[in-house]
Structure formats: C-alpha cells, structure tokens
Design a protein around this motif. Sequence first.
Motif, PDB file in Angstrom:
ATOM      1  N   ALA A   1       7.700  -8.047  -9.681  1.00  0.00           N
ATOM      2  CA  ALA A   1       6.793  -8.613  -9.904  1.00  0.00           C
ATOM      3  C   ALA A   1       5.255  -8.329  -9.600  1.00  0.00           C
ATOM      4  N   PRO A   2       3.944  -9.077  -9.584  1.00  0.00           N
ATOM      5  CA  PRO A   2       2.875  -8.445  -9.050  1.00  0.00           C
ATOM      6  C   PRO A   2       3.160  -8.086  -7.267  1.00  0.00           C
ATOM      7  N   VAL A   3       2.142  -7.024  -7.229  1.00  0.00           N
ATOM      8  CA  VAL A   3       1.861  -6.329  -5.685  1.00  0.00           C
ATOM      9  C   VAL A   3       1.613  -7.539  -4.606  1.00  0.00           C
ATOM     10  N   THR A   4       1.718  -8.360  -5.360  1.00  0.00           N
ATOM     11  CA  THR A   4       0.392  -9.459  -4.191  1.00  0.00           C
ATOM     12  C   THR A   4       1.923 -10.391  -3.248  1.00  0.00           C
ATOM     13  N   GLU A   5       3.388 -10.097  -3.905  1.00  0.00           N
ATOM     14  CA  GLU A   5       4.592  -9.966  -4.394  1.00  0.00           C
ATOM     15  C   GLU A   5       5.252  -9.627  -3.040  1.00  0.00           C
ATOM     16  N   ARG A   6       4.519  -8.427  -2.979  1.00  0.00           N
ATOM     17  CA  ARG A   6       5.798  -7.319  -2.390  1.00  0.00           C
ATOM     18  C   ARG A   6       5.299  -7.342  -1.197  1.00  0.00           C
ATOM     19  N   THR A   7       6.167  -8.489  -0.223  1.00  0.00           N
ATOM     20  CA  THR A   7       5.381  -7.988   0.723  1.00  0.00           C
ATOM     21  C   THR A   7       6.769  -7.269   2.164  1.00  0.00           C
ATOM     22  N   GLY A   8       7.038  -7.593   3.018  1.00  0.00           N
ATOM     23  CA  GLY A   8       7.669  -6.731   3.752  1.00  0.00           C
ATOM     24  C   GLY A   8       8.474  -6.095   3.691  1.00  0.00           C
ATOM     25  N   GLY A   9       9.514  -5.745   3.258  1.00  0.00           N
ATOM     26  CA  GLY A   9      10.338  -4.357   3.259  1.00  0.00           C
ATOM     27  C   GLY A   9       9.608  -3.847   1.585  1.00  0.00           C
ATOM     28  N   LEU A  10       9.234  -5.496   1.218  1.00  0.00           N
ATOM     29  CA  LEU A  10       9.175  -4.764  -0.737  1.00  0.00           C
ATOM     30  C   LEU A  10       7.458  -3.955  -0.974  1.00  0.00           C
ATOM     31  N   ASP A  11       6.786  -4.230   0.333  1.00  0.00           N
ATOM     32  CA  ASP A  11       5.820  -3.157   0.792  1.00  0.00           C
ATOM     33  C   ASP A  11       6.389  -1.868   0.902  1.00  0.00           C
ATOM     34  N   THR A  12       6.083  -1.039  -0.303  1.00  0.00           N
ATOM     35  CA  THR A  12       5.974   0.839  -0.146  1.00  0.00           C
ATOM     36  C   THR A  12       5.644   1.568   0.969  1.00  0.00           C
ATOM     37  N   GLY A  13       3.830   0.885   1.606  1.00  0.00           N
ATOM     38  CA  GLY A  13       3.417   1.063   2.719  1.00  0.00           C
ATOM     39  C   GLY A  13       3.533   0.697   3.760  1.00  0.00           C
ATOM     40  N   SER A  14       5.120   0.570   3.916  1.00  0.00           N
ATOM     41  CA  SER A  14       4.681  -0.236   5.694  1.00  0.00           C
ATOM     42  C   SER A  14       5.537   0.550   6.030  1.00  0.00           C
ATOM     43  N   TYR A  15       6.258   1.119   5.667  1.00  0.00           N
ATOM     44  CA  TYR A  15       7.054   2.207   6.217  1.00  0.00           C
ATOM     45  C   TYR A  15       7.288   3.951   6.019  1.00  0.00           C
ATOM     46  N   GLY A  16       5.488   3.742   6.092  1.00  0.00           N
ATOM     47  CA  GLY A  16       5.345   5.515   5.727  1.00  0.00           C
ATOM     48  C   GLY A  16       5.570   6.513   5.161  1.00  0.00           C
ATOM     49  N   THR A  17       6.201   7.171   5.211  1.00  0.00           N
ATOM     50  CA  THR A  17       6.651   8.418   3.644  1.00  0.00           C
ATOM     51  C   THR A  17       8.141   8.118   3.683  1.00  0.00           C
ATOM     52  N   ASP A  18       9.074   7.162   4.111  1.00  0.00           N
ATOM     53  CA  ASP A  18      10.233   6.956   4.191  1.00  0.00           C
ATOM     54  C   ASP A  18      10.155   6.146   2.659  1.00  0.00           C
ATOM     55  N   ASN A  19       9.656   6.692   1.447  1.00  0.00           N
ATOM     56  CA  ASN A  19       9.774   5.899   0.982  1.00  0.00           C
ATOM     57  C   ASN A  19      10.862   5.626  -0.138  1.00  0.00           C
ATOM     58  N   MET A  20      11.130   4.224  -0.818  1.00  0.00           N
ATOM     59  CA  MET A  20      11.990   3.348  -1.328  1.00  0.00           C
ATOM     60  C   MET A  20      11.514   2.891  -2.501  1.00  0.00           C
ATOM     61  N   TYR A  21      11.007   3.719  -2.825  1.00  0.00           N
ATOM     62  CA  TYR A  21      10.438   3.151  -4.914  1.00  0.00           C
ATOM     63  C   TYR A  21      10.000   4.874  -4.974  1.00  0.00           C
ATOM     64  N   TRP A  22      10.611   4.532  -6.104  1.00  0.00           N
ATOM     65  CA  TRP A  22      10.367   5.268  -7.445  1.00  0.00           C
ATOM     66  C   TRP A  22       8.939   5.050  -8.436  1.00  0.00           C
ATOM     67  N   SER A  23       8.345   5.605  -7.775  1.00  0.00           N
ATOM     68  CA  SER A  23       6.372   4.986  -8.968  1.00  0.00           C
ATOM     69  C   SER A  23       6.723   5.861 -10.151  1.00  0.00           C
ATOM     70  N   TRP A  24       7.828   6.354 -10.958  1.00  0.00           N
ATOM     71  CA  TRP A  24       7.906   7.164 -12.181  1.00  0.00           C
ATOM     72  C   TRP A  24       8.714   6.038 -13.049  1.00  0.00           C
TER      73      TRP A  24
END
Lengths: 285, 285, 338
Positions: free
Chosen positions: A147-170
């Motif tokens: 989905a587009p980044v605009t729909e990625r809110t809450g837990g899906l917002d990868t920037g919302s919980y500091g450095t504890d990354n839950m997203y593979w950018s690669w």
Amino acid sequence: MSNLFYFPLGEETIISMKSILSFVVAAVLAVTIFSCSKTEVDSIDPNGTGGLTLEFDNYVGGTNMALGTAQYKNTAGESFTVTTFNYFVSNIELTKEDGTVVKVPNSYYLVREADPKSLNVSLTGIPQANYAKVAFTVGVDSLKSQAPVTERTGGLDTGSYGTDNMYWSWNSGYIFMKLEGISPASTLSSKAFQYHIGGYGGGFQGAAKTANNLRKITLPLGTTSAKVRTTTTPTVHLIVDAARALGGTNTISFAATPTVHSPALAKPIVDNYVNMFVVDHVHND
Amino acid sequence: MHKTSYNHNPMKTILLFVASILVAMNTVAQKTGSVEIQFDNVVGNQDLVLKDKTYTNANGDEFAVSLFQYYVSNFRLTRKDGSEYVVPQDESYFLIREQRPETQRIVLKNIPKGTYVGVSFVIGVDSLRSASDVSRRQGCLDVGGEGKDMYWAWNSGYIFVKMEGRSPQVPMTGNRKDLVFMYHIGLFGGMGDKKTLNNIKAANLSFGADKVRVKTDDITRIGIKTDASKLLNGSTNVSIAANPSVMGGPYSKHIADNYATMFSYDGLKKELPAGKGAGVVGMNE
Amino acid sequence: MVCALLAGISSCTGEAEVSLDTPTFTVPKNFPAPAYALDRNRITSAGVELGRTLFFDPKLSRDNSISCAECHSQPNAFTHHGHDVSHGIDNRVGTRNSLPIQNLAWSTSFFWDGGVLDLDLVPVAPIENPLEMDETLYNVLEKLRKDSTYPKKFKAAFGTEEVTTARFLQALSQYMLTLVSANSRYDKYVRNEGGTLSADELAGKQLFVQKGCANCHAGELFTDNKFRNNGLSLAFGTDLGRGRITEAPQDNYTFKVPSLRNVGVSYPYMHDGRFRTLEAVLDHYAEGVTETPNLDPLLKQNGRLGIPMTAGEKASIIAFLKTLTDEEFLKNPQFIQK
C-alpha cells in the motif's frame, strides 16, 4: 511582599467542590435509575457497537517475559535472554456464537514487549454480540505490504517506534515477528541471536516471488464468550509463549541457527510460532 | 433469629453503673480539676500562617506551609517531688491540626488538685496503641474517621507528624509536577521480631518558675508552642532540594530527631475568646 | 485444642448476646492453634454474612466498580486468576501478585512484605491503594451509612446500626477467617479420613521433605510465616519486599513464604507472578536461583545455588503439591455472596 510561589488551592477548591457536587448529583441519579430496574437485563442492542480488548501477555515457557537479563532455556537446552520480542497482528476477525464473522476493518497492530501500551489492542465499533472465536494474521498481508505510505499508519508507520525496525527496506516488506536475545550457545562473536521473520509472497510490481510466511491464527475463546455490550468491554487475555517460536514442531538451536533474516529460511520458526498464541481467559467487564 | 444488642445485658448495665458511681465518688474524694493546653503552632519566632507566608529554614531554603498536623499522646503531669500523674491512656490521644483551631486546645480532665512543675507526652502514638486491636482505635485514632489522613495502610501504622507545603527549592524531577514538599513521619518500631524504624519521640517540658496549680472543679490553662521549623532545623539541617519528600524511609529518623525539640512551654494562659474552638477532650472525639 | 477454643468462645456467650448459632469457624484437627485473637472479635453468623456482603461489594472502590472478590476469586483460592500482578480500578496495574485468602487465622503477618501485622487492618491497604480500589476507608463508611441495608446488617452483627471502622474491619475479618482450607486429599490422607495418595504423590511428599522444601513451607500450613529471599533474579524488577517495610538492608529482597495450599490453582506464582506453572517454579529452584543480596542460605548449600532435582523428582513433587488442592474449599457455596 510577593510570594515566589503561590497556592492556587483557593480556586481549585471551588472547582473541585463543583465537581464533587455534580458527581453527587450524578451518583444519586445513577442510584435512582438502577434501583428502578431491579434485575439488570443483559440486552444486546442489535444496532449498537462496543469495544473489545486483546491483551497480549508475553511469556517464555512458564515464566513471564522480562527483557534484559532474565534467563530462560530453549528446548535445545540452551540458556538465553530476550532483548526484543515484537510481532504484527492484523486482519482481526471475531466470530459470533452463531458463526457470523465480523471483520475488524483496517486492523493492523504491532505488539512490542518493550512498549507496555502496545500489549493491549483495543478494538472499537464492534457489533454487540457474544463472540466465541478470535482470529488474526501474524504479519502484514500482501495488499497492505504494497500500500502507499500514506496508508501505513500506526504500527505500520515504520518511523513511529524509534530504531526498533520492523521493516526490510531492501525487500519492501514488514518483519512479521522479531525475536532477539543473547545466548552463550550462539556462534556469533556477539553471542546474539536474531530471528526476523517476514515474507508476504513478494511479486510486487513484477518483482520476484518470495516465500509466503503469512499465517492466520484462529483461537476459540473456550467456555466464556466475549460479551460486547454498551457497558461491557470484554478483554481476551492471550498468553504468547515465545519459547514456542523456538521449539515444538522444530527445535531451533542458537548454536546451529543464530540468525534468520530471510523469508526463505523462516519456515521452521513460522511453523513453530503459529502455536504460540493461547487464550487464557476472557473478562467481561 | 434471636439476636439482641451487646448493651442490653442488665447485669452488665448495673455493674457499669456501680462502677461509674465508684469512679465518681473517688473523683470527688480526690478533688480534681482540669488542665487545658493551648497549642500554638509557630515557625521560629513567627506565627504559622498556612499557605500565604514564606519562611526560611536553616539551610536557607524558602518555604510555605500548607498543612501541619501531629499526634500528641500519653500525657503525664509532674509534681515538685518528682511524682507524676498519668492521664488514663484512653483519654490521652490528641491530633492537633493547624487547619482546625478547635483541635489546638485540649483538655485533660480529672487531674488531682495540686501544683505541677512540668508536663511530658509522646510525640506520635505509642507502639502499643499503634499495634492495638481496631476496636481500641477510637476518635482521632480511627483510621476510617478522624485519623484517616494520618495512617499508612501498607506499612500499618500512624503518621506521627505531617507537614506539607511548597518551596522553590523542590526539584522538578521525576514525576513531580509542582513545587510541593511532603514530610510524613511515622514508624513505631514494629512488633515482636518484626522490627521497623522507631521514630517515637517524647517531649518533656518544665513549667520553669510558673506554679501551675490545679484547683478543684476549675480549669488551669497553659500554653505550648510548637515550632514547625524544627522539622527542618536541628541536628540535621534539612535541604528541601535534597529531601523534598520524606515518607518513612531511613531519612525520617533525622526529621524525627529534629522535631523531638519542637515543643516548648509557653506560660499560663487565659480562657480563649469565643470562636477559638470549644476544646477537645479525650481522643479528640 | 478444638475443645479449648470452643470452651473459650462459649464462655463468652454469656455476656455477648449476639448469637453464635452456626459453628462458622473450627480449627481443623491437623492444624496448630490460630494466631488471630478470636476472643476479641467473636465470629458470628451475622458478622460473617456482613463481611461476605462487604467482600463482594464494589462500593468499597472509588467508583463503585470493583470489589475485593475481583482480585480474590474463589475458584483460584481467592487470588487474581491468570494475572501476574493484579489489576485494580481503571485497569491500573498493581506491582504484586495477589495472595490467596485462606487460613488467615494462622497468619502472623500479611501481604508479601508483612507490612500489616493484624488481619483486621488488612482491608484498609487495598481500599486506599490508588492502584487497587483508590478509595478512602472514611468514604466507604460514609457510603455504607447512607445505604438502605447496611445499618441493619451492622445491627444484626454488632447490636446497633452504627457503622464504625472497627465493626467494618472486624466483619471483613470474620468472613475471611471462615475461609479455611483443610479438606484437600492430602488432609484426608493425614487425618485418616479415607484420602489416598498415589505412589507418585507419596514419593513427591517424601521428596518435598528430603529436598528441603518443607524447611520453609513448613507444617500443615506449608509456610513458616517467615520472610526469605528465594533467589529470584532481579531481571523482573527490584522490589525490595520486606526491606521496604523494615528499612533494614538485611531484609531487602525477602518476601513472605507463601502457603502451598491450593497452589495448583493459584497461579501465577511469586510476588510478581513471574511463573505461570509449577514446572517453571520447580525449574527455578533447580536451576534458576540467582545470588542476590540476602539469598537464603538454604538455597546455597556447599557452594551450589538452588536445589538439585531431576525431571522425575520435580514431576513427583508437583504431583504431591496438587494433592493440596481443596475442591470443597474452592466450591463451597457459603463463601459466595448469594
């Protein structure tokens, strides 16, 4: 002459007197109302909604999870500590006693042991009914993963919980479950182990397919249904045993497999963690 | 159902009646009067004015007081020959509150006629009563009544001396949202092998050159000054910045050692003008 | 003992005319003498009934939302089922796991840290704890005074309608004192009342003594009522336990030795409820004991931390512990507000 610091108590006292008065009035009214209806009727408003809370209580075997220095043992007999335990819970479905399924729209939650607030997932707008089952996906479905980044809110917002990354950018996908810690058995020089489980199937914009590690968990609530009412917000207390991600179907050894970072290698852990969620009890209050 | 009240045993009533006559006769025979003690709460050489007045402690910290209250108990009056009249314990517990003038005037009744040279009392509540049966905790010792804000429920015991207020020295650290300091001092030493800190102190005041004569059926009035600044000044000069909140804890010992000297004899007094409270007898009931 | 106690009570009935129509409290044959001073708060059926009503009444909390029974539920030996630390008002979370309410007449101190030494004063703590009921005793009494039924109940129990601190607390004590658990299979075995233990359970009983469990979980109450540090790791928090009360460094990290009666149904375990299963508890004693300040010397003998136990031995001990489950107690309808 002038006080450096002052007592605003005078005003506050008046306000609190007012609020006490209104409280008393409300209390008297409430008592009057309740005393009129002698038996409290458990009524479901067919058009009404209510709330339901999923409480995720993380454990390691029979012992509560404490991040840091608490010592545990896996089924391979290796001792370890846990430093991170996170997972996504999404696409929540509630099944009524009559079998009707209620899908909770746009339900994506990231549960992080390090963030106590995230351990209670509060659902609102749930149709009033008695619910006998809860189901959810561990991870983030392929549609939302693309989905587009605009729909990625809450837990899906990868920037919302500091450095504890839950997203593979690669690999443009979410990490569904992350379990990290330290074990003397680990063959890494840091003695760490890291299990990052993801993989929604890939294939985004013609990209290669990857392993699909999305799993749906269905949990019957047992003898006590969750009774969603105007005044009752049930809590479904789930025990989540991280040890089961490491044992059960497949025994994971820190010595043999200190890290998992790719969807293709994740299956043994996925086959384990589908069994890590258990409903302990339901509170109707 | 055949339940009757505790108080309807005729034999008991007669016995009580006879006993009270005996007590009364004894009293008449002994010739007794009353001693009224007027407590005057001060800060150093200034009157204690709640909230609006700023004081300075020995450490140089400015402060204002919003609340000041303390228990005094187990009164004894000393005669010139060193003998003592011990006020019966059940009539010897008082809670003096700056906010309530009527509590600052206590009456000790049935004091044998004679000349007295001093008074002594416990600052706080003695250990026996601190550990007593709930039915013996009446009046100001009633933890669900008059004594409700002078009791620690989790470390069962009375708060002996309580002073709260504001100071610009209070550090705004942790969860602190305003400049409030709190000194709640208690701890009676525990029971049996279950020991805690013992902060029970005694005051021993001489009437100096004054001849305090108790006359039959008359009231003799004396004054006692209570210097609230003594909580902060003395063998330990308390820094409000370093110790803004002392509620039990090892540091409470220093404050208790300080306030052991806060009482001083303040001379013979006249009857207080109307409106200054009716005075309290016994347990401040 | 039973006779002496009954004699003591009946000799009092002459002066107090509140009826003692039902024997609501008796000392089980295999139990020692109670620690509670029963003569200063005589147990009557009306008193127990009042105490029970209060125990189940949410009026005891600030917003009339939770009662004592909320965190002390009968099927779990009056503990808070399934919760590591108990939940109070507004879903605020406490810091300690609620202790069972059972056999309190034999307890010499209360709460994990023994901060209260008299059963009568126990209810004040949860009522006034902001994380629990967040009310004041004073307000509770005011609510009860204004209630249409309570003054009558107080009259039935204490002779007049007056609602006082002492009566309120004594009624709750009377009810709690009746919560005696002494009819487990183990009890019926030791009292020769037809209870039998299997070979495995008997082996567990023996191991319970041999391994030293009974040194602390002593006697028929399965506690020595002392405060000990059982080597729990500080990874779960640094609750000072008894040290918070006594402020003596040698008491830091010590907690009351809990009774093991009904331990099979009163999970989770330890002051912070860190263990959900008896297996996890036994694993702790076998392998998890941590050397923290004031570790009980019984848990470090000959330089070895913990108590060596094989998997089979642990299983036998657990089998024995489960014989301490008292179904009659857990299901007694008299304990519940009708």
